[in-house]
Design an enzyme around this catalytic site. Structure first.
Site, PDB file in Angstrom:
ATOM      1  N   CYS A 179      -5.133  -0.186   6.164  1.00  0.00           N
ATOM      2  CA  CYS A 179      -5.532   1.218   6.389  1.00  0.00           C
ATOM      3  C   CYS A 179      -6.816   1.601   5.652  1.00  0.00           C
ATOM      4  O   CYS A 179      -7.308   2.709   5.807  1.00  0.00           O
ATOM      5  CB  CYS A 179      -4.405   2.170   5.992  1.00  0.00           C
ATOM      6  SG  CYS A 179      -4.205   2.375   4.199  1.00  0.00           S
ATOM      7  N   ASP A 221      21.264   0.426 -16.457  1.00  0.00           N
ATOM      8  CA  ASP A 221      21.060  -0.787 -15.661  1.00  0.00           C
ATOM      9  C   ASP A 221      20.068  -1.700 -16.395  1.00  0.00           C
ATOM     10  O   ASP A 221      18.919  -1.327 -16.604  1.00  0.00           O
ATOM     11  CB  ASP A 221      20.504  -0.367 -14.297  1.00  0.00           C
ATOM     12  CG  ASP A 221      20.266  -1.532 -13.349  1.00  0.00           C
ATOM     13  OD1 ASP A 221      20.244  -2.693 -13.821  1.00  0.00           O
ATOM     14  OD2 ASP A 221      20.086  -1.275 -12.153  1.00  0.00           O
ATOM     15  N   CYS A 247       0.293   3.191   3.519  1.00  0.00           N
ATOM     16  CA  CYS A 247       0.781   2.736   4.823  1.00  0.00           C
ATOM     17  C   CYS A 247       1.821   1.624   4.743  1.00  0.00           C
ATOM     18  O   CYS A 247       2.389   1.237   5.755  1.00  0.00           O
ATOM     19  CB  CYS A 247      -0.388   2.268   5.687  1.00  0.00           C
ATOM     20  SG  CYS A 247      -1.033   0.625   5.234  1.00  0.00           S
ATOM     21  N   CYS A 293       0.836  -1.201   0.000  1.00  0.00           N
ATOM     22  CA  CYS A 293       0.000   0.000   0.000  1.00  0.00           C
ATOM     23  C   CYS A 293       0.871   1.253   0.000  1.00  0.00           C
ATOM     24  O   CYS A 293       1.736   1.404   0.864  1.00  0.00           O
ATOM     25  CB  CYS A 293      -0.889  -0.018   1.240  1.00  0.00           C
ATOM     26  SG  CYS A 293      -1.843   1.500   1.460  1.00  0.00           S
TER      27      CYS A 293
END
Length: 412
Positions: A220, A338, A204, A201
């Protein structure tokens, strides 16, 4: 907004003229379009030039990891139904390139602007947009782009309290988190194939639950908002529940999703879905993407895929086996140096296709394909790969600078 005829200050006019002269010199020297260097010179002479150029336009900003160049084109076509449009159609999407594009559109009513994800908040401050389209966020250019949640946080802070109407993808939790700080959001159910950047999430850090097409945080309560626009098969559903057919020359589900978001943006400017979607049919290719070109007596379809989410979408639209596939990967500055992202791409989706590998990083890609149990051949260049392909059409998938190399080679 649109309609004012405030002339540019003498300094701004000088900056525009100087920028155009530098751009023309760059083109004459064979160094590309010159839009970026021209814009840099213009902004040096007048740092407020972007804001000045935008002040008489109704501006739309388009930002995302994937699909922003195509969506910008689709929105521009739709808005031409309502008035002249200026747009950075070739994808120069940082402030210098955007400034150059706007400097060339003195009679325009609308500015339709693609913006690199990292520059969105600053460009939004300068251009006072009427609408901002947020499509998706996923990992890209791992050596220099911020981690996706940090980008979402930058968007969230930069757009907090914005007067713009935000048109946002309800299916991407990172986009929803970013857009939720804005008071005026139109949610579009545009779908999301790539989910590997949104398992935790953004609010949170809790684990996301993903039943079916829905998503929510069990800890949450952060959850998918209810969309008012939606992609449904080959149709766009508008807020009144009407279904409008999507007719595109561009292939694949991802472009239908781009069309759904574009129709929602067009409606903000009073262009009805039917008109917007009909106009989008005009777009055949976007800066060479999706073009079918003749090369050495064969038909090559050129497809751009820059990161794992883009490769996943591209695999879904190639012709079925045994159509041969040429893959080309570079790792130059514009690609990100990369290449570890190759390990995030599910190359087993190419099983049954003869695969030919080219590009600066062909050996990195070969190792990845070996681990995925794919049959492939490493080739020196495009010419050799095409000669080794069985007869018929060939799908060619390349990342950013590899795609530019291909276009130069095939004369596109």
């Amino acid at each position: 907004m649109a309609g004012n005829s405030d002339p540019l200050t003498p300094r701004a006019k000088l900056a525009v003229t100087a920028g155009k002269a530098v751009a023309a010199a760059s083109r004459a020297a064979g160094r590309g379009s010159g839009s970026v260097i021209g814009g840099r010179v213009a902004l040096k002479l007048d740092p407020d030039l972007l804001a000045r150029l935008a002040q008489n336009l109704d501006v739309v900003l388009v930002s995302a990891t994937n699909g922003k160049t195509t969506t910008t084109r689709l929105i521009a076509e739709a808005l031409r139904a309502a008035g002249p449009v200026v747009s950075n159609a070739l994808g120069a999407n940082m402030p210098a390139g955007i400034t150059s594009a706007l400097a060339g559109g003195s009679d325009a009513k609308y500015g339709v602007i693609e913006v690199d994800e990292k520059y969105l908040a600053g460009v939004a401050r300068d251009t006072d947009p009427k609408c901002i389209a947020l499509l998706n966020l996923s990992r890209d250019q791992l050596d220099r782009a911020a981690e996706t949640r940090m980008l979402a946080e930058n968007w969230r802070e930069g757009l907090a309290g914005s007067k713009a109407v935000i048109v946002a993808n309800a299916d991407d939790p990172l986009v929803v988190w970013a857009a939720s700080s804005s008071p005026n959001v139109i949610w579009v159910a545009a779908g999301q194939m790539w989910k590997d950047d949104a398992w935790s999430c953004p609010a949170c850090g809790g684990v996301m639950q993903r039943p079916g097409d829905d998503w929510f945080c069990g800890e949450c309560g952060f959850r998918r908002p209810t969309p008012t626009w939606a992609l449904s098969g080959d149709h766009v559903l508008d807020p009144h529940g009407s279904a409008w057919p999507i007719h595109l020359q561009l292939p694949g589900r991802a472009n239908k999703a781009n069309a759904a978001s574009s129709a929602a943006v067009a409606a903000v400017f009073g262009v009805p879905p039917q008109v917007a979607l009909e106009r989008m049919y005009q777009v055949q290719a976007v800066a060479g993407r999706y073009d079918v070109v003749q090369f050495q007596g064969r038909d090559l379809r050129l497809l751009l895929a820059k990161n794992p989410a883009g490769w996943l979408e591209t695999f879904s639209l190639i012709d079925p086996p045994p159509t041969p596939v040429i893959l080309s990967v570079n790792a130059r500055g514009a690609d990100g140096t990369d290449t570890s992202w190759l390990w995030d791409v599910d190359y087993t989706r190419l099983t049954g296709h003869p695969i030919f590998v080219i590009g600066d990083r062909k050996l990195d890609l070969a190792v990845r394909l070996e681990v995925a149990n794919q049959h492939f051949q490493v080739c020196e260049n495009l010419d050799q790969a095409v000669q080794m392909c069985p007869p018929g059409r060939i799908e060619v998938i390349a990342n950013y600078t590899a795609f530019q190399d291909l276009r130069r080679r095939v004369g596109n």
